[in-house]
Structures are given as C-alpha cells and as structure tokens.
Design a protein around this motif. Sequence first.
Motif, PDB file in Angstrom:
ATOM      1  N   PRO A 378       0.817  -1.235   0.000  1.00  0.00           N
ATOM      2  CA  PRO A 378       0.000   0.000   0.000  1.00  0.00           C
ATOM      3  C   PRO A 378       0.842   1.272   0.000  1.00  0.00           C
ATOM      4  CG  PRO A 378      -0.060  -1.057   2.141  1.00  0.00           C
ATOM      5  CD  PRO A 378       0.608  -2.014   1.222  1.00  0.00           C
ATOM      6  N   VAL A 379       1.981   1.245   0.703  1.00  0.00           N
ATOM      7  CA  VAL A 379       2.835   2.449   0.726  1.00  0.00           C
ATOM      8  C   VAL A 379       3.381   2.739  -0.663  1.00  0.00           C
ATOM      9  CG1 VAL A 379       5.023   3.386   1.588  1.00  0.00           C
ATOM     10  CG2 VAL A 379       3.419   2.288   3.167  1.00  0.00           C
ATOM     11  N   SER A 408      -7.362   6.110  -1.829  1.00  0.00           N
ATOM     12  CA  SER A 408      -8.307   5.958  -0.709  1.00  0.00           C
ATOM     13  C   SER A 408      -8.422   4.490  -0.285  1.00  0.00           C
ATOM     14  CB  SER A 408      -9.677   6.512  -1.106  1.00  0.00           C
ATOM     15  OG  SER A 408     -10.615   6.292  -0.083  1.00  0.00           O
ATOM     16  N   LYS A 409      -8.534   3.606  -1.286  1.00  0.00           N
ATOM     17  CA  LYS A 409      -8.633   2.168  -0.961  1.00  0.00           C
ATOM     18  C   LYS A 409      -7.363   1.668  -0.272  1.00  0.00           C
ATOM     19  CE  LYS A 409     -11.918   0.789  -4.575  1.00  0.00           C
ATOM     20  NZ  LYS A 409     -12.131  -0.053  -5.790  1.00  0.00           N
ATOM     21  N   GLU A 410      -6.203   2.062  -0.815  1.00  0.00           N
ATOM     22  CA  GLU A 410      -4.949   1.615  -0.223  1.00  0.00           C
ATOM     23  C   GLU A 410      -4.770   2.184   1.173  1.00  0.00           C
ATOM     24  OE1 GLU A 410      -2.894  -0.636  -1.326  1.00  0.00           O
ATOM     25  OE2 GLU A 410      -4.006  -0.946  -3.181  1.00  0.00           O
ATOM     26  N   SER A 411      -5.236   3.433   1.365  1.00  0.00           N
ATOM     27  CA  SER A 411      -5.162   4.031   2.702  1.00  0.00           C
ATOM     28  C   SER A 411      -6.044   3.267   3.687  1.00  0.00           C
ATOM     29  CB  SER A 411      -5.571   5.509   2.640  1.00  0.00           C
ATOM     30  OG  SER A 411      -4.704   6.236   1.800  1.00  0.00           O
ATOM     31  N   SER A 412      -7.262   2.886   3.189  1.00  0.00           N
ATOM     32  CA  SER A 412      -8.161   2.106   4.049  1.00  0.00           C
ATOM     33  C   SER A 412      -7.558   0.745   4.383  1.00  0.00           C
ATOM     34  CB  SER A 412      -9.514   1.938   3.360  1.00  0.00           C
ATOM     35  OG  SER A 412     -10.121   3.181   3.129  1.00  0.00           O
ATOM     36  N   LEU A 417      -4.904  -2.729   8.298  1.00  0.00           N
ATOM     37  CA  LEU A 417      -3.766  -3.526   8.723  1.00  0.00           C
ATOM     38  C   LEU A 417      -3.208  -3.022  10.053  1.00  0.00           C
ATOM     39  CD1 LEU A 417      -1.610  -5.694   8.209  1.00  0.00           C
ATOM     40  CD2 LEU A 417      -0.367  -4.022   6.808  1.00  0.00           C
ATOM     41  N   ILE A 418      -3.065  -1.705  10.147  1.00  0.00           N
ATOM     42  CA  ILE A 418      -2.535  -1.122  11.385  1.00  0.00           C
ATOM     43  C   ILE A 418      -3.496  -1.360  12.548  1.00  0.00           C
ATOM     44  CG2 ILE A 418      -1.904   1.055  12.491  1.00  0.00           C
ATOM     45  CD1 ILE A 418      -0.917   1.999   9.742  1.00  0.00           C
TER      46      ILE A 418
END
Length: 590
Positions: A378-379, A408-412, A417-418
């Motif tokens: 994602p990063v 937005s999807k990758e941030s979500s 994950l976090i």
Amino acid sequence: MNSYRFRLIFPLSLIILVVLGALGAVLGPFFKEFYHDRMYDRVEKEAALISYHLQEVTVSDQAYLQEIIGEMSDRLDVRITVITYDGEVIGESHEDPALMDNHLNRPEIQSAISGETGREVRYSQTVEEDLLYFASPLELDDEIEGFLRLGLEMDELNSVYQNIWTLIFVSFFIAFLVILMLTTKLTNQMVRPVEDARRVANELAKGNFSARTFEGADLETGELNRSINVLAENLDQVTKTYEIQQERLETLIENMGSGLILINSKGDITLVNRSCKEIFDEDTDNWKNQLYYKAIKHKQIIKFIQEIFLTEKRTRTQLKLSIGIYRRHVDVHGAPIIGTDEKLKGIVVVFHDITELKKLEQARKDFVANVSHELKTPVTSLKGFTETLLDGAMEDDQLRRRFLTIISKESSRLEGLINDLLELSRIEGSKFQLNWEQVNIEALADEVFLILDEKASAKKMKLDKKISGSSTIEGDPHRLKQILINLINNAIVYTPEEGTITVRVKEQAETVLVEVEDTGIGINKKEVPRIFERFYRVDRARSRNSGGTGLGLAIVKHLAEAHHAKVTVESEPGKGTVFRLMFYKERKTV
C-alpha cells in the motif's frame, strides 16, 4: 540355628552316652564278680556248717545220712552231695545216690583233691540247670572220708545280676536324661543370643534395618548383640540418608526440563529421564541397558556421542532432528565422566529442546518480513499514484479521480492492517480484560449475518444457521462477535460462488459447541498447524484481493484462549473446512 543347636547337643549327648555305657560295662562285671565272691563265701560257710553237723553221722548209715542231707538242703535251699574219696556218691539231696554215677572226675572234685578251692559253675544233668558248685574235703572222726559238695542254683544269681543291670540301666538312663536336660538348657542359654543375633543379621542382609536383637546381661553375647544393634542403627541412618538423597536426585533428574542420558564406558545406556521421552517422542525406557548406537535412531546424536568417547572432551552443538512428521531443534551438551583414577567411566549427554525458541525466532523473522511486505504494497501504491498526480496527472479530472480512489482504498487497507496489528497487540497484552456477561450466541450469529449478508450475496452464497438447545454462555459479546465475523468472513473469502456457510450451535453438559462450516477450497493437512500464525494465508492472492490482512485467525485464536475455549480445525482440500470452538457455559477461572 536348629542345626547349630543339634550339632552342639548331639556330640555332647553321644559323649555322655558313651561314658555312661563304658561305666556300665565296667560296673556290671565288677558287681557280678563281687556278688559271685559273696555267694562263694556263703556257700563256703554253709559247707563248713554242714560238715560240722555231718561229723556226728556215721557214713555207713546211709539212710540217716540221706535224711540229714535232705533236711539241711531244704533249710539252706542248696543241693548237697556227699562223695567218697574214690568218687562214689553216698548222699544226695536231689536224687537217689544209687542211681548216680561216679563223681571223681567232676571239675570241682578234682580241684578239691588238688588242694585248691573247688569252685565251678556248670550245667547239671541231674537237676537239668546251671548250678554253682563248691566242693571241700569231708572230715569224719578227724579223717578225710570224702568230699562235701554244695550246689546253688544260678537262678538266684542270674536274678540278682539282672536286677543289677536293670538298676545300672535305669540309673544311667535317668542320669543321661538329667544331664541332657541340663545340657540342653545351658545350650539354649548360649545359643539363643547367637540365634537372635543371626536372625537380626539376616534381616539386615534383607534390608530391614529396623530389626533389633535382645542384648541381655551376658558379657560375650551381650557385647555381640549390642554391637549388632549399633551396626543396625547406623545402617538404618545411612540408608535413610541415602534414600532421601537418591529420591531427591531421581526427582530432580526425572522432572528437569532437559533430557538426560548416562552412558557407561562400555557404551550401554544406564539412565534416561522422562524428558527424553517427550523430546524423542518414543518409549525411551526401552533404551536402558542397550548400546547407544542400537537404541538411538538419530545418526547425528550417535556421531556426537562417538566424538566425546574419542576426544574425552566437553562438546556442545545444535541439531535438527526429524521426529515423526515434525522437526525438532535441540541444543546438545556432552561431557565425559572421569574417575579418580583418571580413566573414562562414561559420558553424560543433556538435550535442551529449543524448538519453541526456534519457532519464535522464525516467527519473529516471518512477522518482520510479512509486515514489511504487507506495508510495502500500500505504501508503494500511495507513493506511486501521488507522484503520478504531482507529475501532472492531477490536471486530468478522470485520472485524478481514478488515482485518488485507488489512494483511498490503499489508505483504508493500510489503516485496517494497522488497526488489526494494534488490536492483536492489545489482545496479547497483559492488561487485556474481557467484559463478562451473559451472551446469546444465536443472537450474535444473526447480527453477523446482517453485517456480512451483502458480501455473501455478492457471491450468491447461502448463510445457514442451526441451533440445538440453549446457546447462552458467559463471555464478552463484542469479542465473541469479533470471532464470528472473522470466521464467517474467512469462509466467504475461501468459498467459491454459490457455496454454503453453516453456523451450528450445540448445547452440551457444561459447554456450548460453535461450528462454522463452509464448502470452500479447504486446507492441506500440512498447513493446518500454521493457519493461526500472523500473516499466514492459505491462498495469498485470494485473501489479498479480498482486502484481508492475514491477522484474522490469529485474533480468533487469542480471543478464544481469553475465553478458555478450545479451538480445533477439520478440513479436506476441495470439500471445505470446519472450525469448532468449545465454550464453557459459565466463566472458568484458572
């Protein structure tokens, strides 16, 4: 000890019996001879008396002579015979003189003729029995007219002699019994302490160190028994001390966490503790008294032991052993046992099972690698699309909207994950606590079905529920709901379209069984032990595309353990998977 008493009493009794027998053999003839002499004295005096009376009788008057002889024979109870000098019998108390033959050649008459005492014991044809004869010259009118012979029946002498032997036998027998009784009593007094000492010695030899003997007051045997009692007491104390030390040592060896093997100088295994059975997963008790290279199947260990025997030096190494279908890591320490004579007595080998440490180390490496991998995707996406926008794509409305949607999807995804990592850390933390209350599993399942219904409908799946008995337990409703969401969500992800997911709740005596069954792709048996690891995925592409983090089942495992529930998995590739959770109805305290 009876044989000892017999060996002591029997020779003494035999000696006493021989001595008394010899004494009887001497006294018997002595008394017989003594009585014979008395009888001869009596017969001699009676012969003198009869001779005195016969001096007044004329020899020619045989009738009167026969009458006098008969009368005196009756009074004296002897046989009287008057014989002329030429051997003719002129007077006889027991027979008619005319019928008797010449007596000149009779032994007693010959002895009297020669001037000796005419004594003789012989059989008489006249009276037909043994007689004691005494013959002496017969003087009538101061001249020797013939011989006077007296015969005394031997019955009286034999009767007396028999009485003498009877008296001797009875006396000696009584004496023998008395002496034997005294000897037996004295022997028992001497033997009893020795017997008691031997009994205690036998008990000590058998290991009964509590046995004691009576000491008594006798100097010799009392000292012996006192010494035995002191010895028994010392042995008892030494044995108890040894047993306590041995018990402590055995307890320590058997309950130590590391495996221990002792091998003697010949290569025989003399000691194997309980931990070896757990490490090698076999009955190591059968290894005892066997050669190490025949009992131990692992060539690495055999080579390690051989190295110690050759070098006689302390050695340490780490080995990876195949135990059944698993691999076990052990840290092995080996050292030689050197005696006071500087000779090798054997070796000791200690096994430390470091499999869990290796697993933790590997898990740490995998966790770092997985987290790095999961975060990198994602990063990288965020960075790449952001740079693309900055390079001029943001001027294009269509590209800008598309790229921002992806960002937005990758941030979500990154946020999920976090959050899962933080949630797992909270669950594993020491301060984590559940909010216990009465929870209805059926109601929770309905809530989860509502949450995941849209996702299941997208794949045309059927969510089914089967309840048997009461589904109420004591637990944390939020955490139980989290468990069901993760399990049902995983089932949806790994089940093809138009599949079926079934939740079963069965009430049991003290527990409630919850099953989540799907008709999905299933799990290989080798992968089953690892599915609860962080970031482990059965099908990485499928789970990543679904937005999963790979932490769901790890969270399920820890939440189930917090509820003291037991989790099991049954799966077959291509046919589906069943997750079973056994919850206690009431809160279980540990």
